[in-house]
Design an enzyme around this catalytic site. Structure first.
Site, PDB file in Angstrom:
ATOM      1  CB  CYS A   1     -68.962  76.190 -31.556  1.00  0.00           C
ATOM      2  SG  CYS A   1     -68.571  75.243 -33.050  1.00  0.00           S
TER       3      CYS A   1
ATOM      4  CG  HIS B   1     -72.110  79.633 -33.628  1.00  0.00           C
ATOM      5  ND1 HIS B   1     -71.044  80.345 -33.140  1.00  0.00           N
ATOM      6  CD2 HIS B   1     -71.589  78.558 -34.273  1.00  0.00           C
ATOM      7  CE1 HIS B   1     -69.920  79.745 -33.479  1.00  0.00           C
ATOM      8  NE2 HIS B   1     -70.231  78.652 -34.160  1.00  0.00           N
TER       9      HIS B   1
ATOM     10  CD  GLU C   1     -72.932  83.338 -31.499  1.00  0.00           C
ATOM     11  OE1 GLU C   1     -71.849  83.143 -32.066  1.00  0.00           O
ATOM     12  OE2 GLU C   1     -73.467  82.493 -30.729  1.00  0.00           O
TER      13      GLU C   1
END
Length: 200
Positions: A78, A179, A181
């Protein structure tokens, strides 16, 4: 053993990324300076929290190039990806200029920040996308998007009515607008592929 340096711009909220890599067997050290005196890491993580100018005040192109040279893999998520470019409409600081182009605001026709799940459209194969199915869903939270000068840097896009570069790769630099994760099993493929690149 993959040993990763996770750069902290001072914005906090980086521990989900740290935990995701640690669950995969990596050792992750949070750092707030790039010192070549303690540079025995396999890779560098630039997380997706904070503002462009705040992050760039703590980094410079010279610092990054000296630290990673042309061998250490770098994953920008990001904001971390947006820093790869020359400038951003979010701030007045120069970017890292690793990739030619700029970062621009999402259009006024969209609700900003854009938050939600969007599918990837794979443009061509790349390191991060190895084993990834076209159409895989990822979680995005952002108000800006990259606008590279060279479309060949973009290995995947996402479509919100506009074409948003979602994954970029250039030499040892890898970036995701989303993202990974926070993107479940599909995001895990991205993290696994980055760890494999770091173990070479």
């Amino acid at each position: 053993m993959v040993r990763l340096a996770l750069y902290d711009y001072g914005a906090g909220n980086i521990f989900s990324l740290k935990n995701s890599f640690e669950k995969r067997g990596a050792t992750v050290q949070v750092i707030n300076s790039l010192s070549n005196d303690d540079n025995n890491y396999s890779g560098l993580l630039l997380p997706g929290v904070g503002s462009f100018d705040t992050a760039m005040h703590s980094l410079s192109a010279d610092m990054i190039h000296s630290y990673v040279k042309d061998t250490m893999p770098v994953l920008g998520i990001c904001l971390g990806m947006e820093m790869f470019f020359e400038r951003s409409q979010e701030g007045s600081c120069k970017g890292l200029s690793i990739m030619n182009g700029e970062v621009v605001s999402l259009p006024d026709t969209m609700k900003v920040p854009h938050m939600g799940w969007n599918s990837l459209h794979i443009q061509h194969s790349g390191t991060l996308l190895d084993g990834m199915d076209d159409g895989s869903w990822m979680y995005f939270v952002h108000s800006y998007m990259a606008k590279p000068n060279d479309d060949s840097l973009v290995t995947a896009t996402s479509d919100y009515g506009i074409r948003v570069p979602a994954v970029v790769e250039y030499r040892n630099y890898f970036g995701t607008q989303f993202h990974p994760e926070k993107s479940g099993a599909s995001g895990g493929i991205i993290l696994d592929n980055f760890m494999r690149e770091c173990s070479h």
